[in-house]
Design a protein around this motif. Structure first.
Motif, PDB file in Angstrom:
ATOM      1  N   ILE A   1     -24.558  83.342  60.924  1.00 41.46           N
ATOM      2  CA  ILE A   1     -25.628  82.628  61.637  1.00 41.46           C
ATOM      3  C   ILE A   1     -26.618  83.650  62.173  1.00 41.46           C
ATOM      4  N   ILE A   2     -27.844  83.542  61.724  1.00 43.87           N
ATOM      5  CA  ILE A   2     -28.890  84.494  62.099  1.00 43.87           C
ATOM      6  C   ILE A   2     -30.027  83.749  62.792  1.00 43.87           C
TER       7      ILE A   2
ATOM      8  N   VAL B   1     -33.413  88.158  63.775  1.00 39.50           N
ATOM      9  CA  VAL B   1     -34.541  88.677  62.987  1.00 39.50           C
ATOM     10  C   VAL B   1     -35.832  88.174  63.620  1.00 39.50           C
ATOM     11  N   ARG B   2     -36.757  89.096  63.847  1.00 36.49           N
ATOM     12  CA  ARG B   2     -38.026  88.711  64.470  1.00 36.49           C
ATOM     13  C   ARG B   2     -39.051  88.275  63.414  1.00 36.49           C
ATOM     14  N   LYS B   3     -39.874  87.309  63.788  1.00 38.00           N
ATOM     15  CA  LYS B   3     -41.020  86.906  62.965  1.00 38.00           C
ATOM     16  C   LYS B   3     -42.201  87.808  63.293  1.00 38.00           C
ATOM     17  N   PRO B   4     -43.088  88.057  62.339  1.00 34.50           N
ATOM     18  CA  PRO B   4     -43.000  87.625  60.934  1.00 34.50           C
ATOM     19  C   PRO B   4     -41.875  88.372  60.221  1.00 34.50           C
ATOM     20  N   ILE B   5     -41.096  87.644  59.456  1.00 33.56           N
ATOM     21  CA  ILE B   5     -39.901  88.230  58.850  1.00 33.56           C
ATOM     22  C   ILE B   5     -40.254  89.135  57.680  1.00 33.56           C
ATOM     23  N   SER B   6     -39.412  90.122  57.492  1.00 35.64           N
ATOM     24  CA  SER B   6     -39.516  91.012  56.333  1.00 35.64           C
ATOM     25  C   SER B   6     -38.468  90.577  55.319  1.00 35.64           C
ATOM     26  N   PRO B   7     -38.876  90.231  54.090  1.00 32.12           N
ATOM     27  CA  PRO B   7     -37.894  89.801  53.081  1.00 32.12           C
ATOM     28  C   PRO B   7     -36.742  90.777  52.901  1.00 32.12           C
ATOM     29  N   ALA B   8     -37.050  92.064  52.877  1.00 32.68           N
ATOM     30  CA  ALA B   8     -35.994  93.062  52.696  1.00 32.68           C
ATOM     31  C   ALA B   8     -35.015  93.034  53.867  1.00 32.68           C
ATOM     32  N   GLU B   9     -35.531  92.841  55.076  1.00 29.66           N
ATOM     33  CA  GLU B   9     -34.661  92.801  56.254  1.00 29.66           C
ATOM     34  C   GLU B   9     -33.762  91.563  56.229  1.00 29.66           C
ATOM     35  N   VAL B  10     -34.313  90.427  55.815  1.00 30.13           N
ATOM     36  CA  VAL B  10     -33.526  89.192  55.740  1.00 30.13           C
ATOM     37  C   VAL B  10     -32.368  89.363  54.770  1.00 30.13           C
ATOM     38  N   VAL B  11     -32.647  89.914  53.601  1.00 35.91           N
ATOM     39  CA  VAL B  11     -31.599  90.127  52.595  1.00 35.91           C
ATOM     40  C   VAL B  11     -30.532  91.081  53.127  1.00 35.91           C
ATOM     41  N   ALA B  12     -30.975  92.186  53.709  1.00 38.81           N
ATOM     42  CA  ALA B  12     -30.037  93.199  54.189  1.00 38.81           C
ATOM     43  C   ALA B  12     -29.153  92.669  55.309  1.00 38.81           C
ATOM     44  N   ARG B  13     -29.768  91.977  56.260  1.00 36.77           N
ATOM     45  CA  ARG B  13     -28.993  91.488  57.406  1.00 36.77           C
ATOM     46  C   ARG B  13     -27.987  90.417  56.989  1.00 36.77           C
TER      47      ARG B  13
ATOM     48  N   ARG C   1     -23.916  90.847  57.415  1.00 32.60           N
ATOM     49  CA  ARG C   1     -23.163  89.902  58.244  1.00 32.60           C
ATOM     50  C   ARG C   1     -22.101  89.158  57.429  1.00 32.60           C
ATOM     51  N   ILE C   2     -22.394  88.849  56.192  1.00 35.60           N
ATOM     52  CA  ILE C   2     -21.395  88.202  55.336  1.00 35.60           C
ATOM     53  C   ILE C   2     -20.213  89.139  55.118  1.00 35.60           C
ATOM     54  N   GLU C   3     -20.486  90.417  54.880  1.00 39.08           N
ATOM     55  CA  GLU C   3     -19.409  91.389  54.696  1.00 39.08           C
ATOM     56  C   GLU C   3     -18.581  91.540  55.969  1.00 39.08           C
ATOM     57  N   ASP C   4     -19.273  91.589  57.135  1.00 35.14           N
ATOM     58  CA  ASP C   4     -18.562  91.698  58.411  1.00 35.14           C
ATOM     59  C   ASP C   4     -17.647  90.506  58.640  1.00 35.14           C
ATOM     60  N   LEU C   5     -18.169  89.300  58.381  1.00 38.16           N
ATOM     61  CA  LEU C   5     -17.383  88.088  58.586  1.00 38.16           C
ATOM     62  C   LEU C   5     -16.198  88.026  57.631  1.00 38.16           C
ATOM     63  N   ASN C   6     -16.412  88.464  56.395  1.00 34.61           N
ATOM     64  CA  ASN C   6     -15.308  88.482  55.431  1.00 34.61           C
ATOM     65  C   ASN C   6     -14.191  89.407  55.894  1.00 34.61           C
ATOM     66  N   ASP C   7     -14.578  90.573  56.422  1.00 34.58           N
ATOM     67  CA  ASP C   7     -13.576  91.514  56.932  1.00 34.58           C
ATOM     68  C   ASP C   7     -12.813  90.916  58.108  1.00 34.58           C
ATOM     69  N   LYS C   8     -13.550  90.289  59.037  1.00 32.69           N
ATOM     70  CA  LYS C   8     -12.907  89.686  60.207  1.00 32.69           C
ATOM     71  C   LYS C   8     -12.000  88.535  59.802  1.00 32.69           C
ATOM     72  N   ASN C   9     -12.461  87.737  58.847  1.00 31.12           N
ATOM     73  CA  ASN C   9     -11.676  86.579  58.435  1.00 31.12           C
ATOM     74  C   ASN C   9     -10.389  86.995  57.733  1.00 31.12           C
ATOM     75  N   ARG C  10     -10.460  88.118  56.987  1.00 30.65           N
ATOM     76  CA  ARG C  10      -9.240  88.600  56.343  1.00 30.65           C
ATOM     77  C   ARG C  10      -8.208  89.010  57.391  1.00 30.65           C
ATOM     78  N   MET C  11      -8.682  89.523  58.533  1.00 29.29           N
ATOM     79  CA  MET C  11      -7.782  89.922  59.605  1.00 29.29           C
ATOM     80  C   MET C  11      -7.290  88.713  60.397  1.00 29.29           C
TER      81      MET C  11
END
Length: 264
Positions: free
Chosen positions: A89-90, A113-125, A129-139
């Motif tokens: 959730i962002i 993420v602050r507006k006006p948004i940067s496409p590269a920042e949206v993708v990266a964030r 966060r998906i990787e972080d959540l996956n790691d936490k969920n595995r634990m």
């Protein structure tokens, strides 16, 4: 209403296809995020609209604007977090203040993420966060057959339903799952649940009763067995049949070895 129900039924069928959700009263922002990520975006402009559908959805990411018409987007985040424990959730906003960031994170959001948004920042964030959540969920997620135990949210789920249990009931199940089908003595269970606090066998038996009842409600495949005078063990209902097959195989193997030995 009929179209909405049809969409929700289709979402269940498409559970393996990743998609995102946006809550923003600016339709342009929703299109930008969809095009940036290359994922189907279900766009909502009001919290009420989103909540009507959220229970049947499971997006990989949700982008929530703070300043909506007549409401604050942060108010919906705790409910989304409860419904979507594995969703990134962002929060997005043009608000420059650090207070907005801290409020967003405190409400249960994963990033800002602050507006006006940067496409590269949206993708990266989103990826981070998906990787972080996956790691936490595995634990935080334990599995045994079709049984899933969410340690963070204190829930168990199976093929039949999902339930919320107490912290000690979750700890009891977790200890049994980690034993991988071996018997756990009752003294060990009491120590894991209550630490050095002296408790009676009845206290543990009450927890065992509640866990056994919960298992019957969520799964037809997992059972909690009492081994008299020894302890407790978590087993699959078909485990005895599988054990018989293993014993038969072992007997045949021993018979084959004996025959070879005799022939020598």
């Amino acid at each position: 209403m009929a179209n909405q129900q049809h969409m929700l039924s289709r979402l269940k069928d498409l559970s393996q296809i990743p998609y995102i959700v946006t809550l923003d009263d600016d339709p342009v922002m929703a299109r930008i995020i969809e095009e940036t990520l290359g994922l189907k975006n279900f766009a909502f402009t009001q919290s009420e609209q989103l909540l009507e559908c959220a229970g049947e959805m499971s997006p990989v990411g949700a982008f929530v604007d703070i300043h909506l018409k007549g409401e604050c987007g942060l108010d919906i985040i705790p409910r989304l977090r409860a419904l979507w424990p594995t969703t990134a959730i962002i929060v997005i906003s043009g608000d420059e203040s650090d207070t907005s960031i801290s409020q967003a994170l405190a409400s249960g959001a994963d990033d800002f993420v602050r507006k006006p948004i940067s496409p590269a920042e949206v993708v990266a964030r989103l990826r981070v966060r998906i990787e972080d959540l996956n790691d936490k969920n595995r634990m935080n997620l334990l599995k045994f057959g079709d049984l899933k135990v969410d340690l963070k949210h204190k829930t168990i789920s199976g093929g039949k339903s999902q339930l919320i249990l107490s912290a000690r009931e979750i700890d009891l199940l977790a200890e049994l799952i980690r034993a991988h089908g071996t018997i756990v003595p009752k003294d060990v269970l009491k120590r894991e649940l209550w630490g050095s606090l002296a408790v009676s066998d009845n206290a543990l038996d009450r927890k065992i009763f509640e866990v056994r009842r919960a298992l019957r409600e969520v799964s037809d495949n997992v059972e909690l067995h009492s081994i008299y005078g020894i302890g407790m063990v978590l087993r699959m209902r078909n485990q005895e049949a599988e054990r018989t097959l293993l014993n038969d195989f072992d007997a045949k193997l021993k018979s084959t070895r004996k025959a070879k030995t005799t022939s020598y």
